[in-house]
Design an enzyme around this catalytic site. Sequence first.
Site, PDB file in Angstrom:
ATOM      1  N   TYR A 172       1.063  -1.170  -0.400  1.00 16.41           N
ATOM      2  CA  TYR A 172      -0.177  -0.210   0.223  1.00 16.41           C
ATOM      3  C   TYR A 172       1.011   1.152  -0.006  1.00 16.41           C
ATOM      4  O   TYR A 172       1.918   1.703   1.221  1.00 16.41           O
ATOM      5  CB  TYR A 172      -0.897   0.009   0.857  1.00 16.41           C
ATOM      6  CG  TYR A 172      -1.700   1.487   1.253  1.00 16.41           C
ATOM      7  CD1 TYR A 172      -3.007   1.972   0.598  1.00 16.41           C
ATOM      8  CD2 TYR A 172      -1.424   2.162   2.447  1.00 16.41           C
ATOM      9  CE1 TYR A 172      -3.180   3.014   0.357  1.00 16.41           C
ATOM     10  CE2 TYR A 172      -1.017   3.531   2.310  1.00 16.41           C
ATOM     11  CZ  TYR A 172      -2.568   4.086   1.641  1.00 16.41           C
ATOM     12  OH  TYR A 172      -3.059   5.287   1.699  1.00 16.41           O
ATOM     13  N   HIS A 184      -2.160  17.386  -2.012  1.00 18.99           N
ATOM     14  CA  HIS A 184      -2.421  16.650  -0.608  1.00 18.99           C
ATOM     15  C   HIS A 184      -2.753  18.082  -0.113  1.00 18.99           C
ATOM     16  O   HIS A 184      -2.465  18.758   1.357  1.00 18.99           O
ATOM     17  CB  HIS A 184      -2.475  15.769   0.538  1.00 18.99           C
ATOM     18  CG  HIS A 184      -2.396  14.458   0.068  1.00 18.99           C
ATOM     19  ND1 HIS A 184      -2.328  13.641  -0.590  1.00 18.99           N
ATOM     20  CD2 HIS A 184      -3.599  13.410   0.684  1.00 18.99           C
ATOM     21  CE1 HIS A 184      -3.861  11.937  -1.486  1.00 18.99           C
ATOM     22  NE2 HIS A 184      -3.317  12.249   0.124  1.00 18.99           N
ATOM     23  N   ASN A 187       1.875  10.787   6.202  1.00 20.88           N
ATOM     24  CA  ASN A 187       1.317  10.048   7.740  1.00 20.88           C
ATOM     25  C   ASN A 187       1.560  10.555   8.812  1.00 20.88           C
ATOM     26  O   ASN A 187       2.690  10.051   9.361  1.00 20.88           O
ATOM     27  CB  ASN A 187       0.783   8.329   7.053  1.00 20.88           C
ATOM     28  CG  ASN A 187      -0.138   8.798   6.493  1.00 20.88           C
ATOM     29  OD1 ASN A 187      -0.365   6.455   6.134  1.00 20.88           O
ATOM     30  ND2 ASN A 187      -0.583   8.995   6.034  1.00 20.88           N
ATOM     31  N   TYR A 203     -18.564  29.263  46.320  1.00 25.87           N
ATOM     32  CA  TYR A 203     -17.661  28.367  45.585  1.00 25.87           C
ATOM     33  C   TYR A 203     -16.849  28.587  44.518  1.00 25.87           C
ATOM     34  O   TYR A 203     -15.670  28.115  44.708  1.00 25.87           O
ATOM     35  CB  TYR A 203     -19.159  27.622  44.697  1.00 25.87           C
ATOM     36  CG  TYR A 203     -20.101  26.772  45.758  1.00 25.87           C
ATOM     37  CD1 TYR A 203     -20.079  27.392  46.956  1.00 25.87           C
ATOM     38  CD2 TYR A 203     -20.622  25.869  45.279  1.00 25.87           C
ATOM     39  CE1 TYR A 203     -21.309  26.471  47.974  1.00 25.87           C
ATOM     40  CE2 TYR A 203     -21.544  25.597  45.687  1.00 25.87           C
ATOM     41  CZ  TYR A 203     -21.797  25.286  46.971  1.00 25.87           C
ATOM     42  OH  TYR A 203     -22.723  24.046  47.383  1.00 25.87           O
ATOM     43  N   ARG A 244     -14.399  28.901  47.874  1.00 29.60           N
ATOM     44  CA  ARG A 244     -14.166  27.867  48.500  1.00 29.60           C
ATOM     45  C   ARG A 244     -13.710  26.670  48.102  1.00 29.60           C
ATOM     46  O   ARG A 244     -12.959  25.910  48.274  1.00 29.60           O
ATOM     47  CB  ARG A 244     -15.289  27.571  49.973  1.00 29.60           C
ATOM     48  CG  ARG A 244     -15.522  26.840  50.713  1.00 29.60           C
ATOM     49  CD  ARG A 244     -17.181  26.707  51.563  1.00 29.60           C
ATOM     50  NE  ARG A 244     -17.412  28.060  50.422  1.00 29.60           N
ATOM     51  CZ  ARG A 244     -19.577  26.843  51.158  1.00 29.60           C
ATOM     52  NH1 ARG A 244     -19.629  25.789  51.212  1.00 29.60           N
ATOM     53  NH2 ARG A 244     -20.058  27.844  50.268  1.00 29.60           N
ATOM     54  N   PHE A 302      -1.747   5.909  12.560  1.00 26.33           N
ATOM     55  CA  PHE A 302      -2.247   7.561  12.245  1.00 26.33           C
ATOM     56  C   PHE A 302      -3.137   7.905  12.618  1.00 26.33           C
ATOM     57  O   PHE A 302      -3.152   9.181  12.800  1.00 26.33           O
ATOM     58  CB  PHE A 302      -1.897   8.198  10.636  1.00 26.33           C
ATOM     59  CG  PHE A 302      -3.211   6.569   9.834  1.00 26.33           C
ATOM     60  CD1 PHE A 302      -4.224   7.423  10.049  1.00 26.33           C
ATOM     61  CD2 PHE A 302      -2.504   6.282   9.067  1.00 26.33           C
ATOM     62  CE1 PHE A 302      -5.157   6.069   9.668  1.00 26.33           C
ATOM     63  CE2 PHE A 302      -2.383   4.872   8.070  1.00 26.33           C
ATOM     64  CZ  PHE A 302      -4.011   4.932   8.817  1.00 26.33           C
ATOM     65  N   GLU A 339     -11.819   5.568   4.616  1.00 26.08           N
ATOM     66  CA  GLU A 339     -11.532   6.329   5.729  1.00 26.08           C
ATOM     67  C   GLU A 339     -12.628   6.462   6.167  1.00 26.08           C
ATOM     68  O   GLU A 339     -13.117   7.643   6.493  1.00 26.08           O
ATOM     69  CB  GLU A 339     -10.604   7.329   5.160  1.00 26.08           C
ATOM     70  CG  GLU A 339      -9.665   6.917   4.572  1.00 26.08           C
ATOM     71  CD  GLU A 339      -8.004   7.758   4.174  1.00 26.08           C
ATOM     72  OE1 GLU A 339      -8.853   9.093   3.949  1.00 26.08           O
ATOM     73  OE2 GLU A 339      -7.438   7.564   3.629  1.00 26.08           O
TER      74      GLU A 339
END
Length: 494
Positions: free
Chosen positions: A55, A85, A197, A279, A282, A328, A412
Amino acid sequence: MEYHHISAERLTIGRVRELIEKRLPLALSDDARQRIVRCREYLDRKMEHPERPIYGITTGFGSLCNISVGRDELAQLQQNLVMSHACGTGERVPAEIVRLILLLKIQSLSYGYSGVQLATVERLIDFYNNDILPVIYQQGSLGASGDLAPLAHMSLPLLGLGEVACDGAVRPAAEVLAERGWQPIVLQSKEGLALLNGTQFMSAYGVWSLLKAQRLSEWADRIGAMSLDAFDGRIEPFCDEVHLIRGHKGQLETARAFRRLLEGSELIAREKQHVQDPYSFRCIPQVHGASKDTIAYVASVLETEINSATDNPTVFPDEDMVVSAGNFHGQPIALAMDFLAIAVAELGNISERRTYKLISGSRGLPNFLVAKPGLNSGFMIPQYTAASIVSQTKGLCMPASVDSIPSSQGQEDHVSMGSNAATKLARVVSNTERVLAIELMNAAQALEFRRPARSSEPIETLLADYRKRVPFVDNDQVMYPHIEASIRFLQERV
């Protein structure tokens, strides 16, 4: 010159802080060089007689994984990956985070499971050491196939493409490489995947935010202690006995920090007219303490992540294996960063409530912390600003990691959205810093109305240092410079 040597030795969060502060240059250790070279040579041998498609090395990417690519096209395949990309958009990633991205990518590639050329890693080190920072954009990563889009922008300058920030200007990477006599890297099989990746974009944002969160946790205690004394608060809720019977580490640590900070204060020791505090005063040990425990947990997760190989496929030379898997995927840190955002937001949430109490005209303090309210609005509107910021922060705390949008034609089909968790976290951290700075403005102003009584030495020293930057406000004046100076004070003071 002192160098930080990239090696298999664990990179701690503390060491990352030191590298940032000292701006130490990087160098590969001999062991890291050997690991990188051994893995690359193994992959080259493997490519001579591939038994089956691998791959991203001999195939296309994502849902194109079933399409084989010829041997003469493998280098072009990797370059095409980087170019196609690089689809980032939005705001640019700040320089300090780009440096972290480079550092963490170099660290991850140095383990010898990624198949990159030694020259590729060395060029990334050249970029880091010479402060040549790839222009990267904040939006575009799903946080599951690695931070594909932002890491593609990180990688473009290796090829002589894209832009870099250098010497105060953004310039084409090709020009900067030519000036330095550096030839663009010709990517070999697997290298584009190794670069793109990985979780370095979200991890860098996570580490930057964590380091800020650690500082803000300390500041929240110091500022909260000043507010407690200025509000004429009680110290009894901070005694050990209360917190030992519950047992949370951060809670006990916070209570003890407050007692140290306020030891010797005339104000905290004097007899009180009220039985208990609201609060937001405290319950400081319980709230600040829970954030401390969360910060510690997230630190352990991020430290594991930055010491990991997170690209795909993973190359194991000694086992003669090339495995396509999912390191990844950003889920481990996506969840942690969403958690950290909530914890840091709560430091701001309770801080704004203390600010509100300080301006409320109770316990002998004047309305809005000015001597002549009415004619003067005093500190009325800084609380508005803090409330606005806190409200925005609450919206940012919707967890990004609960969302997933399938991509790549369904290949994906579950993503972490860790990059969105990371960039949201950074905004939450910056927002909380601003809210704490506004509380400091108010606490310092309130404390002055308690004179001649004095607080403890640590609090008085903090006040004196702060007064060198921000004055006491007698009558109304332009306030936003004081808010900005207060923020800078938190950022610059150790």
